[in-house]
Design an enzyme around this catalytic site. Sequence first.
Site, PDB file in Angstrom:
ATOM      1  N   THR A   7       0.850  -1.193   0.000  1.00  0.00           N
ATOM      2  CA  THR A   7       0.000   0.000   0.000  1.00  0.00           C
ATOM      3  C   THR A   7       0.880   1.235   0.000  1.00  0.00           C
ATOM      4  O   THR A   7       2.019   1.190   0.481  1.00  0.00           O
ATOM      5  CB  THR A   7      -0.936   0.041   1.224  1.00  0.00           C
ATOM      6  OG1 THR A   7      -1.821   1.158   1.104  1.00  0.00           O
ATOM      7  CG2 THR A   7      -0.184   0.180   2.535  1.00  0.00           C
ATOM      8  N   THR A   8       0.328   2.323  -0.546  1.00  0.00           N
ATOM      9  CA  THR A   8       1.014   3.604  -0.407  1.00  0.00           C
ATOM     10  C   THR A   8       0.112   4.579   0.355  1.00  0.00           C
ATOM     11  O   THR A   8       0.409   5.755   0.439  1.00  0.00           O
ATOM     12  CB  THR A   8       1.376   4.191  -1.800  1.00  0.00           C
ATOM     13  OG1 THR A   8       0.204   4.164  -2.617  1.00  0.00           O
ATOM     14  CG2 THR A   8       2.475   3.385  -2.476  1.00  0.00           C
ATOM     15  N   ASN A   9      -0.998   4.059   0.899  1.00  0.00           N
ATOM     16  CA  ASN A   9      -1.889   4.880   1.727  1.00  0.00           C
ATOM     17  C   ASN A   9      -1.143   5.220   3.024  1.00  0.00           C
ATOM     18  O   ASN A   9      -0.819   4.333   3.815  1.00  0.00           O
ATOM     19  CB  ASN A   9      -3.167   4.064   2.011  1.00  0.00           C
ATOM     20  CG  ASN A   9      -4.120   4.758   2.962  1.00  0.00           C
ATOM     21  OD1 ASN A   9      -3.709   5.468   3.871  1.00  0.00           O
ATOM     22  ND2 ASN A   9      -5.407   4.548   2.754  1.00  0.00           N
ATOM     23  N   ASP A  66      -6.827  -5.077   3.033  1.00  0.00           N
ATOM     24  CA  ASP A  66      -7.995  -4.482   2.395  1.00  0.00           C
ATOM     25  C   ASP A  66      -9.040  -4.306   3.479  1.00  0.00           C
ATOM     26  O   ASP A  66      -9.338  -5.240   4.230  1.00  0.00           O
ATOM     27  CB  ASP A  66      -8.536  -5.314   1.232  1.00  0.00           C
ATOM     28  CG  ASP A  66      -9.375  -4.429   0.313  1.00  0.00           C
ATOM     29  OD1 ASP A  66      -8.792  -3.563  -0.367  1.00  0.00           O
ATOM     30  OD2 ASP A  66     -10.613  -4.572   0.309  1.00  0.00           O
ATOM     31  N   PHE A 155      -7.388   8.416   9.944  1.00  0.00           N
ATOM     32  CA  PHE A 155      -7.640   8.793   8.556  1.00  0.00           C
ATOM     33  C   PHE A 155      -9.032   8.294   8.162  1.00  0.00           C
ATOM     34  O   PHE A 155      -9.747   7.714   8.988  1.00  0.00           O
ATOM     35  CB  PHE A 155      -6.553   8.210   7.622  1.00  0.00           C
ATOM     36  CG  PHE A 155      -6.570   6.703   7.535  1.00  0.00           C
ATOM     37  CD1 PHE A 155      -6.008   5.929   8.530  1.00  0.00           C
ATOM     38  CD2 PHE A 155      -7.173   6.049   6.455  1.00  0.00           C
ATOM     39  CE1 PHE A 155      -6.025   4.540   8.455  1.00  0.00           C
ATOM     40  CE2 PHE A 155      -7.189   4.664   6.358  1.00  0.00           C
ATOM     41  CZ  PHE A 155      -6.618   3.909   7.375  1.00  0.00           C
ATOM     42  N   GLY A 156      -9.393   8.514   6.907  1.00  0.00           N
ATOM     43  CA  GLY A 156     -10.643   7.960   6.373  1.00  0.00           C
ATOM     44  C   GLY A 156     -11.873   8.374   7.178  1.00  0.00           C
ATOM     45  O   GLY A 156     -12.119   9.554   7.433  1.00  0.00           O
ATOM     46  N   ASP A 158     -12.497   7.773  10.300  1.00  0.00           N
ATOM     47  CA  ASP A 158     -12.266   7.831  11.753  1.00  0.00           C
ATOM     48  C   ASP A 158     -13.014   8.971  12.465  1.00  0.00           C
ATOM     49  O   ASP A 158     -13.540   8.754  13.562  1.00  0.00           O
ATOM     50  CB  ASP A 158     -10.767   7.931  12.066  1.00  0.00           C
ATOM     51  CG  ASP A 158     -10.072   6.579  11.944  1.00  0.00           C
ATOM     52  OD1 ASP A 158     -10.767   5.540  11.902  1.00  0.00           O
ATOM     53  OD2 ASP A 158      -8.825   6.553  11.905  1.00  0.00           O
ATOM     54  N   LYS A 178      -6.298   3.383  19.423  1.00  0.00           N
ATOM     55  CA  LYS A 178      -6.902   2.928  18.163  1.00  0.00           C
ATOM     56  C   LYS A 178      -6.335   1.550  17.799  1.00  0.00           C
ATOM     57  O   LYS A 178      -7.083   0.631  17.460  1.00  0.00           O
ATOM     58  CB  LYS A 178      -6.661   3.929  17.014  1.00  0.00           C
ATOM     59  CG  LYS A 178      -7.197   3.374  15.689  1.00  0.00           C
ATOM     60  CD  LYS A 178      -7.129   4.278  14.483  1.00  0.00           C
ATOM     61  CE  LYS A 178      -7.687   3.516  13.272  1.00  0.00           C
ATOM     62  NZ  LYS A 178      -7.589   4.196  12.000  1.00  0.00           N
TER      63      LYS A 178
END
Length: 200
Positions: A7-9, A66, A155-156, A158, A178
């Site tokens: 991943t590069t996230n 994923d 992120f996302g 959250d 978390k």
Amino acid sequence: MKVLVATTNPGKLREIERILSPLGYKVVKPPEKLEVKETGRTFLENAYLKAKAYHERFGLPTLADDSGLVVDSLGGYPGVFSSRFYSLEFGGKEELKGSADEANVRKLLRLLQCEEDRRAKFVAFVVLYLGEKGFFAEGECRGEIVESPRGSGGFGYDPVFRPEGYDRTMAELPPEEKDRISHRGRALRNLAGLLESCDL
Ligand code: IMP
């Protein structure tokens, strides 16, 4: 063991490194981003596709995550479409103003505006692909979607996800908290346990 993370996230990378380093894994970032088509219908299929593609390109033991948000009253959406929910026809496209994360959250809150059932869960499937064999594990974190974003961590989704038993959102929790309760933390610790039991 040295593992390449598929991943590069930046949010995922940060968390995977934070969780796996203390367990004795050396986490390596990919030298370049590969465009892997996530054509699977499940988190597991997509994790496998990513792990396999990065392994074929770079030849190292490869870990893929994923993951996504599953909302009960939306029939499980955004699910495998979590990262690009804003651009789906389902529920009406959301204009991309600012980041994709922000557009995703705006759409989610719009769809849940008059909804009383706000139950949701984060789900993660992680795959470690070694070429001749592979291993996978799952983790979940249940909670609910709050009415407006709070907090700046993570992120996302959250800022709009309040884990069960907490009065703060995931984005308001310290990182170690978390990791302790998150879908990703659980999945990675399950995977590490599995590898230990296989003597890997
Ligand atoms: P993937 O890269 O296809 O697995 O997409 C994952 C997407 O799910 C992210 O872009 C986020 O939108 C969402 N997601 C996954 N894990 C988290 C998390 O820990 N917090 C918030 N959102 C998450």
